[in-house]
Design an enzyme around this catalytic site. Sequence first.
Site, PDB file in Angstrom:
ATOM      1  N   TYR A  51      29.260  34.016  43.595  1.00 45.37           N
ATOM      2  CA  TYR A  51      28.685  34.289  42.264  1.00 45.37           C
ATOM      3  C   TYR A  51      28.108  35.699  42.246  1.00 45.37           C
ATOM      4  O   TYR A  51      27.352  36.072  43.146  1.00 45.37           O
ATOM      5  CB  TYR A  51      27.569  33.282  41.940  1.00 45.37           C
ATOM      6  CG  TYR A  51      27.979  32.340  40.846  1.00 45.37           C
ATOM      7  CD1 TYR A  51      28.362  32.832  39.600  1.00 45.37           C
ATOM      8  CD2 TYR A  51      28.006  30.963  41.037  1.00 45.37           C
ATOM      9  CE1 TYR A  51      28.771  31.979  38.588  1.00 45.37           C
ATOM     10  CE2 TYR A  51      28.403  30.100  40.036  1.00 45.37           C
ATOM     11  CZ  TYR A  51      28.784  30.610  38.813  1.00 45.37           C
ATOM     12  OH  TYR A  51      29.184  29.777  37.811  1.00 45.37           O
ATOM     13  N   GLU A  53      26.966  37.548  39.055  1.00 42.17           N
ATOM     14  CA  GLU A  53      26.577  38.040  37.713  1.00 42.17           C
ATOM     15  C   GLU A  53      25.873  39.388  37.822  1.00 42.17           C
ATOM     16  O   GLU A  53      24.990  39.567  38.675  1.00 42.17           O
ATOM     17  CB  GLU A  53      25.625  37.064  37.011  1.00 42.17           C
ATOM     18  CG  GLU A  53      26.322  35.855  36.445  1.00 42.17           C
ATOM     19  CD  GLU A  53      25.962  34.621  37.215  1.00 42.17           C
ATOM     20  OE1 GLU A  53      25.805  34.731  38.452  1.00 42.17           O
ATOM     21  OE2 GLU A  53      25.846  33.561  36.581  1.00 42.17           O
ATOM     22  N   ASP A 197      44.630  49.447  22.600  1.00 40.30           N
ATOM     23  CA  ASP A 197      44.918  48.258  23.414  1.00 40.30           C
ATOM     24  C   ASP A 197      46.251  48.506  24.124  1.00 40.30           C
ATOM     25  O   ASP A 197      47.321  48.397  23.529  1.00 40.30           O
ATOM     26  CB  ASP A 197      44.983  47.027  22.510  1.00 40.30           C
ATOM     27  CG  ASP A 197      45.285  45.751  23.283  1.00 40.30           C
ATOM     28  OD1 ASP A 197      45.755  45.841  24.434  1.00 40.30           O
ATOM     29  OD2 ASP A 197      45.068  44.663  22.721  1.00 40.30           O
ATOM     30  N   THR A 223      45.514  44.518  29.936  1.00 44.18           N
ATOM     31  CA  THR A 223      45.603  43.431  30.903  1.00 44.18           C
ATOM     32  C   THR A 223      46.192  44.023  32.172  1.00 44.18           C
ATOM     33  O   THR A 223      46.922  45.021  32.136  1.00 44.18           O
ATOM     34  CB  THR A 223      46.488  42.283  30.402  1.00 44.18           C
ATOM     35  OG1 THR A 223      47.672  42.826  29.858  1.00 44.18           O
ATOM     36  CG2 THR A 223      45.776  41.447  29.364  1.00 44.18           C
ATOM     37  N   LYS A 226      50.672  42.787  33.399  1.00 39.36           N
ATOM     38  CA  LYS A 226      51.965  43.019  32.729  1.00 39.36           C
ATOM     39  C   LYS A 226      52.676  44.152  33.473  1.00 39.36           C
ATOM     40  O   LYS A 226      52.992  44.003  34.647  1.00 39.36           O
ATOM     41  CB  LYS A 226      51.740  43.291  31.248  1.00 39.36           C
ATOM     42  CG  LYS A 226      51.100  42.097  30.503  1.00 39.36           C
ATOM     43  CD  LYS A 226      51.014  42.308  29.024  1.00 39.36           C
ATOM     44  CE  LYS A 226      50.534  41.084  28.268  1.00 39.36           C
ATOM     45  NZ  LYS A 226      49.086  41.002  28.138  1.00 39.36           N
ATOM     46  N   ARG A 232      46.352  38.334  37.037  1.00 40.66           N
ATOM     47  CA  ARG A 232      46.030  38.027  35.640  1.00 40.66           C
ATOM     48  C   ARG A 232      44.587  38.428  35.352  1.00 40.66           C
ATOM     49  O   ARG A 232      43.662  38.009  36.055  1.00 40.66           O
ATOM     50  CB  ARG A 232      46.220  36.517  35.458  1.00 40.66           C
ATOM     51  CG  ARG A 232      46.190  35.999  34.056  1.00 40.66           C
ATOM     52  CD  ARG A 232      46.920  34.669  34.003  1.00 40.66           C
ATOM     53  NE  ARG A 232      48.351  34.907  34.193  1.00 40.66           N
ATOM     54  CZ  ARG A 232      49.182  35.335  33.253  1.00 40.66           C
ATOM     55  NH1 ARG A 232      48.749  35.541  32.030  1.00 40.66           N
ATOM     56  NH2 ARG A 232      50.452  35.549  33.520  1.00 40.66           N
TER      57      ARG A 232
END
Length: 413
Positions: A51, A53, A197, A223, A226, A232
């Site tokens: 974790y 954060e 984008d 992303t 691609k 991903r």
Amino acid sequence: MPWPTARDHEVFDLIDREVDRQNSGLQLIASENFTSPAVIEATGSVLTNKYSEGYPGKRYYGGNVVVDDIEDIARDRVKALFGAEHANVQPHSGANANMGVYLALLEAGDTVLGLSLDHGGHLTHGSPVNFSGRIYNFVSYGLTGSDQRIDFDQMRDLALEHKPKLIVAGATAYPRIIDPEKVRTIADEAGAMVLFDAAHIAGLIAGGAHPNPVPYSDVVTFTTHKTLRGPRGGCILSTAEHAAAIDKAIFPGLQGGPLEHAIAGKAVAFGEASQPEFRDYAAGIVANAAALAEALAGEGFRLVSGGTDNHLLLVDLRSFDEDLTGKEAQAVLDEAGITLNKNTIPDDPRSPFVTSGVRIGTAGVTTQGMGTEDMATIAGFIARTLRSRTDPAEIAAVKHDVGTLCAKFPVYS
Ligand code: DSN
């Protein structure tokens, strides 16, 4: 250890089947690719246990000394790759990246320009069924009726009329270069910010096969899975001016714990994309798309905009066969081992569930090592399958030929 020792065959047999499916068929979905074993190794690592954060140096939990270094490497590599002042590598997806940008730069109800979904835009560019279209006042621009390129005159007219706070450029089904300088010029005239984008074309930009929008944009999202060929996930690049707002929007604004295993995979992919060979790869994707476009045109298919200058083609099936829908084409090509997706074409008379077109991408087959001569073979497979779509024996014969071609270019052992 308390973990079961027996292999979970129910799940792992299916993963083996998926490896086989990816190896033995043609993967032509324009938003997919094959990640390297190194990216898969990082993504499957023990970092999934942690974790974290917050951001490097400012975490809410202890034990982040290693994770901090990994996230710093990812941020430094991606900034160097694209020449950006700031990077946030935590978005879990492209949609989250865009949502984070809107949260950082806009108030609910603000006006934004975006490419309409049915002309190649994305759900998060203001579709009424998406949070973007529900929370913000999106106004859509489109393609010209003549050459089916982005209508910059319309973008300018709409920008001057509506005075948007933000102009969103970028697409998911647009086969041409989007000139980022033109977007900036219009935005400056209208007093708007620019979000580019670059989800589909990030790898082409990194490899020098598409103009880099970073110098012309306030924010660039993409992303990582691609054309960039990473795991991903999503990423945001911005000017230093927007850095604090973007970081605050992603955490604590939108997401909780970052996926540090995915961030390690992103770091590996950014490293791979900065190698000189990646430039050849990006050029190869574009050359293959052009060759596939030419061969498909020779088979009687009409290409939206007349061709392509990036990694994808949008094929209007009606010139090949008026009755053939994208839905039927996708299904029968899947049977022949050719995976692609149905796609609306601009001003499609059919619904998005049926469509008159298919979208085809060359990032995956280029990773496999296929070249332009293989694209002519693939176009032949597609035409044969669609011409013989009611003939199971011929579909089986194409599937056999597809398998023979793919066996020459194995991806994963
Ligand atoms: N689903 C992606 C694509 O295929 O383009 C966009 O989110």
